[in-house]
Design a protein around this motif. Sequence first.
Motif, PDB file in Angstrom:
ATOM      1  N   GLY A 113      -7.472   2.225 -10.424  1.00  0.00           N
ATOM      2  CA  GLY A 113      -7.513   1.844  -9.020  1.00  0.00           C
ATOM      3  C   GLY A 113      -6.822   0.510  -8.785  1.00  0.00           C
ATOM      4  O   GLY A 113      -6.651  -0.295  -9.700  1.00  0.00           O
ATOM      5  N   HIS A 114      -6.428   0.252  -7.546  1.00  0.00           N
ATOM      6  CA  HIS A 114      -5.648  -0.936  -7.214  1.00  0.00           C
ATOM      7  C   HIS A 114      -6.470  -1.954  -6.429  1.00  0.00           C
ATOM      8  O   HIS A 114      -7.310  -1.598  -5.600  1.00  0.00           O
TER       9      HIS A 114
ATOM     10  N   THR B  77      -4.193   6.536   1.848  1.00  0.00           N
ATOM     11  CA  THR B  77      -5.450   7.127   1.375  1.00  0.00           C
ATOM     12  C   THR B  77      -6.054   7.992   2.479  1.00  0.00           C
ATOM     13  O   THR B  77      -5.749   7.834   3.661  1.00  0.00           O
TER      14      THR B  77
ATOM     15  N   ASP C 164     -10.706   4.010  -4.580  1.00  0.00           N
ATOM     16  CA  ASP C 164      -9.366   4.084  -5.167  1.00  0.00           C
ATOM     17  C   ASP C 164      -8.566   2.796  -4.994  1.00  0.00           C
ATOM     18  O   ASP C 164      -7.682   2.509  -5.793  1.00  0.00           O
ATOM     19  N   ALA C 165      -8.856   2.022  -3.955  1.00  0.00           N
ATOM     20  CA  ALA C 165      -8.123   0.777  -3.720  1.00  0.00           C
ATOM     21  C   ALA C 165      -8.992  -0.161  -2.899  1.00  0.00           C
ATOM     22  O   ALA C 165      -9.779   0.277  -2.046  1.00  0.00           O
TER      23      ALA C 165
ATOM     24  N   ARG D 225      -3.954  -3.568 -11.107  1.00  0.00           N
ATOM     25  CA  ARG D 225      -4.489  -2.241 -11.420  1.00  0.00           C
ATOM     26  C   ARG D 225      -5.631  -2.384 -12.427  1.00  0.00           C
ATOM     27  O   ARG D 225      -5.540  -3.151 -13.387  1.00  0.00           O
TER      28      ARG D 225
ATOM     29  N   GLN E 254       2.615   2.713  -2.222  1.00  0.00           N
ATOM     30  CA  GLN E 254       2.491   3.539  -3.414  1.00  0.00           C
ATOM     31  C   GLN E 254       1.044   3.665  -3.882  1.00  0.00           C
ATOM     32  O   GLN E 254       0.790   3.988  -5.044  1.00  0.00           O
ATOM     33  N   VAL E 255       0.104   3.409  -2.994  1.00  0.00           N
ATOM     34  CA  VAL E 255      -1.311   3.536  -3.324  1.00  0.00           C
ATOM     35  C   VAL E 255      -1.846   4.810  -2.678  1.00  0.00           C
ATOM     36  O   VAL E 255      -1.817   4.954  -1.450  1.00  0.00           O
TER      37      VAL E 255
ATOM     38  N   LYS F 147      -1.094  -7.862  -6.545  1.00  0.00           N
ATOM     39  CA  LYS F 147      -1.509  -6.463  -6.624  1.00  0.00           C
ATOM     40  C   LYS F 147      -1.796  -6.156  -8.084  1.00  0.00           C
ATOM     41  O   LYS F 147      -0.936  -6.335  -8.945  1.00  0.00           O
TER      42      LYS F 147
ATOM     43  N   ALA G 104      -1.730   2.636   5.262  1.00  0.00           N
ATOM     44  CA  ALA G 104      -2.251   3.120   3.981  1.00  0.00           C
ATOM     45  C   ALA G 104      -2.214   4.644   3.931  1.00  0.00           C
ATOM     46  O   ALA G 104      -2.396   5.322   4.945  1.00  0.00           O
TER      47      ALA G 104
ATOM     48  N   LEU H 169       0.810  -1.222   0.000  1.00  0.00           N
ATOM     49  CA  LEU H 169       0.000   0.000   0.000  1.00  0.00           C
ATOM     50  C   LEU H 169       0.842   1.270   0.000  1.00  0.00           C
ATOM     51  O   LEU H 169       0.290   2.374  -0.051  1.00  0.00           O
TER      52      LEU H 169
ATOM     53  N   LEU I  62      -9.932   3.842   0.601  1.00  0.00           N
ATOM     54  CA  LEU I  62      -9.464   2.451   0.620  1.00  0.00           C
ATOM     55  C   LEU I  62     -10.530   1.620   1.297  1.00  0.00           C
ATOM     56  O   LEU I  62     -11.000   1.953   2.390  1.00  0.00           O
TER      57      LEU I  62
END
Length: 250
Positions: A123-124, A59, A94-95, A214, A35-36, A212, A57, A33, A41
């Motif tokens: 989004g991841h 976010t 977003d994730a 995208r 780079q998210v 992981k 995280a 997380l 989230l």
Amino acid sequence: MTEPSALDLHAWLRSPLGQRVYALERKIASEALAQVFGWQLLQIGQWGDDDGLMAEARTQRKSVLAWHGTRRSGATSAIRSRTDALAIASDSVDAVLLPHTLEYEPEPHEIVREVGRILSAEGHLIVFGFRPFSSWGLRHWFAKSGFPPGLERLIGESRLRDWLKLLGFEVVDARRYLFSLPFSASAPSSQRFFERTGNQLWPMFAGGYLLKARKRVYTLTPIRPRWRLRTKVVGGLIEPTTSRNATRRM
């Protein structure tokens, strides 16, 4: 997952072996997380009594969607919803984090499809799973009520990759872990050694994996039609053209 199975699972996560798995997955989730970024989230499925998997995280907001289990006071906001028909707006997250959720729910493919619906473009999705062909997988097959308790199925990494590709996801990172045996009697020093060297020396013996991915959104670029020069037609007949080498009049 039934309510008794959920209680057994959370009791197992408090055991020495469960705590070891949870601590390791918390560290791996923090790295995945890192780079998210974004606003929201969402963790689907409760894994543990707290929100440790999302603790690092970046976010702005974090939420947990689940219908079972007890959570400590002060935990992040909880959402109650069916996992195969999420009460979440499309393109609004977003994730998404799935901590072994696909292995406990009856319709895992529908969950992945719903995740694709609610995720925003680029989004991841981060998924934790146990590998079927491992010592952890063997213990699951021989356990009467599954291992860990209540586990319905094991989903292989390659199978999950196929699902993600079919639904428009691109896998951007993968990691394997849990190289020590699924017993709490293992010495802590040997556990640390196996986890530190396992990826380099014996990756096929890993008991768990992380994927992981995208969400890819492909935009169509309109192509302007090329107008072809056509011969001018007059009165239904081709109009004669004047040429420098025209035949001299007789």
